[in-house]
Motif scaffolding. Structure first.
Motif, PDB file in Angstrom:
ATOM      1  N   THR A   1       0.864  -1.182   0.000  1.00 29.60           N
ATOM      2  CA  THR A   1       0.000   0.000   0.000  1.00 29.60           C
ATOM      3  C   THR A   1       0.898   1.230   0.000  1.00 29.60           C
ATOM      4  O   THR A   1       1.625   1.479   0.963  1.00 29.60           O
ATOM      5  CB  THR A   1      -0.941   0.013   1.212  1.00 29.60           C
ATOM      6  OG1 THR A   1      -0.172  -0.143   2.417  1.00 29.60           O
ATOM      7  CG2 THR A   1      -1.927  -1.136   1.132  1.00 29.60           C
TER       8      THR A   1
ATOM      9  N   ARG B   1       1.002   5.381  -0.619  1.00 32.95           N
ATOM     10  CA  ARG B   1       0.190   6.592  -0.696  1.00 32.95           C
ATOM     11  C   ARG B   1       0.526   7.393  -1.945  1.00 32.95           C
ATOM     12  O   ARG B   1       1.563   7.200  -2.578  1.00 32.95           O
ATOM     13  CB  ARG B   1       0.407   7.470   0.544  1.00 32.95           C
ATOM     14  CG  ARG B   1      -0.122   6.861   1.819  1.00 32.95           C
ATOM     15  CD  ARG B   1      -0.228   7.853   2.953  1.00 32.95           C
ATOM     16  NE  ARG B   1       0.867   8.823   3.032  1.00 32.95           N
ATOM     17  CZ  ARG B   1       1.402   9.235   4.178  1.00 32.95           C
ATOM     18  NH1 ARG B   1       0.961   8.741   5.326  1.00 32.95           N
ATOM     19  NH2 ARG B   1       2.377  10.125   4.187  1.00 32.95           N
ATOM     20  N   GLU B   2      -0.360   8.341  -2.283  1.00 35.61           N
ATOM     21  CA  GLU B   2      -0.144   9.173  -3.459  1.00 35.61           C
ATOM     22  C   GLU B   2       1.123  10.007  -3.344  1.00 35.61           C
ATOM     23  O   GLU B   2       1.735  10.359  -4.355  1.00 35.61           O
ATOM     24  CB  GLU B   2      -1.350  10.089  -3.686  1.00 35.61           C
ATOM     25  CG  GLU B   2      -2.615   9.339  -4.122  1.00 35.61           C
ATOM     26  CD  GLU B   2      -3.756  10.287  -4.422  1.00 35.61           C
ATOM     27  OE1 GLU B   2      -3.542  11.517  -4.310  1.00 35.61           O
ATOM     28  OE2 GLU B   2      -4.844   9.807  -4.783  1.00 35.61           O
ATOM     29  N   ASP B   3       1.526  10.332  -2.099  1.00 39.70           N
ATOM     30  CA  ASP B   3       2.755  11.103  -1.923  1.00 39.70           C
ATOM     31  C   ASP B   3       4.003  10.222  -1.939  1.00 39.70           C
ATOM     32  O   ASP B   3       5.109  10.699  -1.699  1.00 39.70           O
ATOM     33  CB  ASP B   3       2.702  11.919  -0.633  1.00 39.70           C
ATOM     34  CG  ASP B   3       2.571  11.044   0.621  1.00 39.70           C
ATOM     35  OD1 ASP B   3       2.533   9.809   0.487  1.00 39.70           O
ATOM     36  OD2 ASP B   3       2.479  11.614   1.729  1.00 39.70           O
ATOM     37  N   GLY B   4       3.822   8.927  -2.225  1.00 45.38           N
ATOM     38  CA  GLY B   4       4.953   8.018  -2.339  1.00 45.38           C
ATOM     39  C   GLY B   4       5.355   7.316  -1.063  1.00 45.38           C
ATOM     40  O   GLY B   4       6.257   6.466  -1.080  1.00 45.38           O
TER      41      GLY B   4
ATOM     42  N   ARG C   1       2.169  -2.799  -6.329  1.00 46.93           N
ATOM     43  CA  ARG C   1       1.751  -1.533  -5.726  1.00 46.93           C
ATOM     44  C   ARG C   1       0.228  -1.365  -5.803  1.00 46.93           C
ATOM     45  O   ARG C   1      -0.344  -1.326  -6.905  1.00 46.93           O
ATOM     46  CB  ARG C   1       2.391  -0.354  -6.463  1.00 46.93           C
ATOM     47  CG  ARG C   1       3.890  -0.203  -6.272  1.00 46.93           C
ATOM     48  CD  ARG C   1       4.430   0.817  -7.244  1.00 46.93           C
ATOM     49  NE  ARG C   1       5.837   1.080  -7.004  1.00 46.93           N
ATOM     50  CZ  ARG C   1       6.306   2.160  -6.378  1.00 46.93           C
ATOM     51  NH1 ARG C   1       5.467   3.104  -5.970  1.00 46.93           N
ATOM     52  NH2 ARG C   1       7.608   2.326  -6.203  1.00 46.93           N
ATOM     53  N   ASN C   2      -0.403  -1.260  -4.634  1.00 46.59           N
ATOM     54  CA  ASN C   2      -1.835  -0.985  -4.541  1.00 46.59           C
ATOM     55  C   ASN C   2      -2.676  -1.914  -5.415  1.00 46.59           C
ATOM     56  O   ASN C   2      -3.720  -1.523  -5.951  1.00 46.59           O
ATOM     57  CB  ASN C   2      -2.121   0.481  -4.904  1.00 46.59           C
ATOM     58  CG  ASN C   2      -1.394   1.445  -3.990  1.00 46.59           C
ATOM     59  OD1 ASN C   2      -1.324   1.243  -2.783  1.00 46.59           O
ATOM     60  ND2 ASN C   2      -0.843   2.513  -4.555  1.00 46.59           N
TER      61      ASN C   2
ATOM     62  N   GLN D   1       3.686  -0.527 -12.138  1.00 46.24           N
ATOM     63  CA  GLN D   1       3.029  -1.162 -10.996  1.00 46.24           C
ATOM     64  C   GLN D   1       3.992  -2.017 -10.180  1.00 46.24           C
ATOM     65  O   GLN D   1       3.864  -2.114  -8.960  1.00 46.24           O
ATOM     66  CB  GLN D   1       1.852  -2.020 -11.486  1.00 46.24           C
ATOM     67  CG  GLN D   1       0.681  -1.216 -12.018  1.00 46.24           C
ATOM     68  CD  GLN D   1      -0.373  -2.097 -12.674  1.00 46.24           C
ATOM     69  OE1 GLN D   1      -0.046  -3.092 -13.337  1.00 46.24           O
ATOM     70  NE2 GLN D   1      -1.637  -1.747 -12.510  1.00 46.24           N
TER      71      GLN D   1
END
Length: 353
Positions: free
Chosen positions: A65, A67-70, A143-144, A235
């Protein structure tokens, strides 16, 4: 008394040496067979947990998981703990905080039996994290990701989920525990398999575990590696990071404090087996009576990370900033300070440029 000549003694010694030479390989073979059996069972347990996760959340866990901020939060091994039988460890994880945050460091430092293989000197990283000797399929765990078993077009028996790796091991809490299968097992530290076994086990998506030799045809491994769905390079991208690890162990020492206080204080030293400490962490835990503790699912202390001590840490200043100062007498505080300084003196010195 029966006396033997030098010749007779030499014959006896020779026989003993011969027997030893014959027995040692057999003992080693038995040990490796036991380790193979353990690893196969580990993968079965991981497979069962993956199935439990899918049943609960309708998909396999995300490989990591992010986050959008890496910021990387958790990896699939950590998420699986919630689905591994009666494991009490999952209750101690803050799933909203990164795997290596102060809140989760005590858990990330755990040695998880199902993620390890006995006899491999990769218990912990030099930074104290518990290691895993398994990695996942990057097409299913990335990733995600949110892949379900129903998406496996070729059927679950023709896909793999995870397997033993040959080297470059990573902490089990690390959010990037996947790697490509490759065209050959036991082909360097970035490959899958155990060279001493001449191959390795793969957990199939149907829950079965199969041993593949290092002579397995590349076409067979390629079919597993390219079975759809296939993730993109973006990904499956991972940071360029390597972990140093070894045959280390954690040793616990309880610090002195008021027995009536709300908290207790614990030092854990990571040390080489039969060697000097290489890492010192200080934790706190709730001061729970044995009667109350007996009612908890997890019987051990739930540790909370306070600080790390390295060779340059001013220990007195660091302890002054914690609640230990208020929950210990002056004599206790000084005794703790003396103890920590004596351990600190054993730490390796940082390299100077």
């Amino acid at each position: 008394m029966i006396l033997m000549s030098r010749t007779e003694c030499g014959v006896v010694v020779g026989i003993l040496l011969l027997l030893t030479a014959l027995l040692v390989p057999e003992v080693q073979h038995a040990r490796e067979a036991a380790r193979q059996s353990q690893s196969k069972n580990n993968l079965k347990q991981i497979g069962l947990a993956l199935y439990n996760y899918q049943e609960t959340f309708t998909t396999l866990p995300p490989g990591g998981t992010i986050r959008e901020d890496g910021v990387a939060i958790h990896g699939w091994f950590m998420l699986l703990l919630r689905c591994m039988g009666d494991s009490p460890f999952a209750e101690c994880i803050d799933y909203n905080k990164p795997w290596d945050s102060p809140e989760n460091i005590p858990m990330s430092e755990m040695w998880i039996y199902d993620y390890q293989i006995h006899g491999v000197d990769a218990d912990y990283s030099t930074t104290g994290f518990g290691m895993t000797l398994y990695q996942g399929n990057p097409n299913l765990l990335y990733r995600n990701s949110s892949v379900s078993l129903e998406q496996l077009e070729d059927g679950t028996a023709h896909h793999w989920l995870a397997g033993e790796v040959a080297g470059n091991y990573q902490p089990w809490g690390y959010p990037f525990n996947w790697r490509p299968l490759g065209a050959k097992l036991c082909d360097g530290p970035n490959s899958f398999g155990r060279p001493v076994w001449g191959g390795g086990h793969l957990l199939r998506a149907d829950g079965s575990v199969t041993f593949f030799s290092d002579q397995t045809a590349p076409e067979i491994l390629k079919a597993f590696a390219e079975a759809p769905p296939v993730a993109t390079r973006t990904q499956t991208a991972v940071p360029d990071r390597r972990f140093d690890y070894g045959a280390f162990l954690w040793e616990r020492i309880d610090l002195q404090s008021d027995p009536r206080a709300d908290n207790i204080y614990v030092v854990r030293m990571l040390r080489k087996k039969w060697g000097s400490p290489i890492l010192i962490n200080v934790y706190t835990a709730a001061n729970i009576s044995p009667e109350v503790r007996a009612t908890y699912k997890y019987q051990g202390d739930v540790l909370h990370f306070l600080l790390r001590i390295d060779a340059s840490t001013e220990i007195a200043d660091a302890l002054q900033a914690t609640t230990l100062k208020e929950e210990s007498s002056s004599d206790q505080f000084q005794a703790n300070l003396k103890l920590l300084k004596s351990i600190q003196a054993q730490l390796p010195q940082a390299d100077t440029p």
